[in-house]
Design a protein around this motif. Structure first.
Motif, PDB file in Angstrom:
ATOM      1  N   SER A   1      74.684  79.928  19.987  1.00  0.00           N
ATOM      2  CA  SER A   1      74.396  81.296  20.542  1.00  0.00           C
ATOM      3  C   SER A   1      72.939  81.105  21.219  1.00  0.00           C
ATOM      4  O   SER A   1      72.033  80.472  20.683  1.00  0.00           O
ATOM      5  N   TYR A   2      72.774  82.034  22.380  1.00  0.00           N
ATOM      6  CA  TYR A   2      71.960  82.135  22.919  1.00  0.00           C
ATOM      7  C   TYR A   2      71.321  83.771  23.204  1.00  0.00           C
ATOM      8  O   TYR A   2      72.159  84.359  23.160  1.00  0.00           O
ATOM      9  N   ASP A   3      69.950  83.903  22.903  1.00  0.00           N
ATOM     10  CA  ASP A   3      69.405  85.255  23.064  1.00  0.00           C
ATOM     11  C   ASP A   3      68.725  85.499  24.399  1.00  0.00           C
ATOM     12  O   ASP A   3      67.835  85.019  24.609  1.00  0.00           O
ATOM     13  N   TYR A   4      69.709  85.976  25.609  1.00  0.00           N
ATOM     14  CA  TYR A   4      68.878  86.165  26.774  1.00  0.00           C
ATOM     15  C   TYR A   4      69.022  87.838  26.764  1.00  0.00           C
ATOM     16  O   TYR A   4      69.551  88.171  26.467  1.00  0.00           O
ATOM     17  N   PRO A   5      67.745  88.157  27.357  1.00  0.00           N
ATOM     18  CA  PRO A   5      67.686  89.531  27.301  1.00  0.00           C
ATOM     19  C   PRO A   5      68.536  90.095  28.735  1.00  0.00           C
ATOM     20  O   PRO A   5      68.606  89.389  29.492  1.00  0.00           O
ATOM     21  N   LEU A   6      69.081  91.211  28.431  1.00  0.00           N
ATOM     22  CA  LEU A   6      70.029  91.727  29.386  1.00  0.00           C
ATOM     23  C   LEU A   6      69.127  92.350  30.716  1.00  0.00           C
ATOM     24  O   LEU A   6      68.162  92.928  30.398  1.00  0.00           O
ATOM     25  N   PRO A   7      69.574  92.001  31.937  1.00  0.00           N
ATOM     26  CA  PRO A   7      68.885  92.248  33.024  1.00  0.00           C
ATOM     27  C   PRO A   7      68.855  93.942  33.151  1.00  0.00           C
ATOM     28  O   PRO A   7      69.760  94.609  32.553  1.00  0.00           O
TER      29      PRO A   7
END
Length: 187
Positions: free
Chosen positions: A2-8
């Motif tokens: 899983s990747y934790d990318y901030p939502l734009p």
């Protein structure tokens, strides 16, 4: 994995949390007086197309105007919409299409397009999102209160009209306005 990318942030992309792709403020129905030559032709595009006089009218009546006189984003959006209608009417509005635009349309359209980071062509934004106005004054109140407060969503659609069209027909207007309706009403 899983990747934790901030939502734009939607607002970084001119997307409103309240109105989606529609601007939160109503589109301008008309540019300031300086731009009257653009607006004057835009108001009569259907008649000029019907009589095949759109090119001659633009050539004779539209001087090269400075985009430095546009002050707000709403003015840039209206200019983009108007210039798009004028350009496409000029290209396609007589029996033989042309691949050239007069400088009085091309130069400001490119400048406005660059400012808005949009291509100089008829776009969804120019035809639909920035090309409607209320029929009655209460549309702004509906927008301010948010669509969840509209008891009958058709209230919104029944209270908007297009500002500029090519044909002046209801069919063309509805084609644009249904998109505005769904942008605003549908979650």
């Amino acid at each position: 994995m899983s990747y934790d990318y901030p939502l734009p942030n939607p607002q970084d992309y001119d997307v409103s949390l309240k109105t989606g792709f529609l601007p939160e403020d109503l589109p301008l129905a008309e540019l300031p007086e300086y731009f009257k030559p653009w607006e004057k032709i835009a108001k009569v595009i259907p008649a000029l197309l019907l009589t095949h006089r759109v090119r001659s009218a633009i050539d004779k009546q539209v001087p090269l105007l400075s985009t430095a006189n546009l002050k707000t984003e709403a003015e840039y959006r209206r200019a983009y919409s108007v210039l798009g209608f004028l350009a496409h009417a000029y290209i396609w509005g007589v029996s033989e299409p042309t691949n050239k635009l007069p400088e009085s349309i091309a130069k400001p359209w490119i400048e406005v397009s660059d400012h808005l980071r949009l291509p100089p062509i008829g776009t969804y934004a120019g035809l639909c999102l920035w090309n409607y106005q209320p029929i009655f004054g209460d549309l702004h109140e509906l927008l301010e209160n948010g669509h969840e407060n509209i008891s009958d969503p058709s209230e919104f659609l029944d209270n908007i009209q297009t500002i500029t069209t090519y044909t002046g027909s209801l069919d063309e207007s509805w084609f644009y306005l249904v998109s505005v309706y769904f942008e605003y009403i549908v979650d």
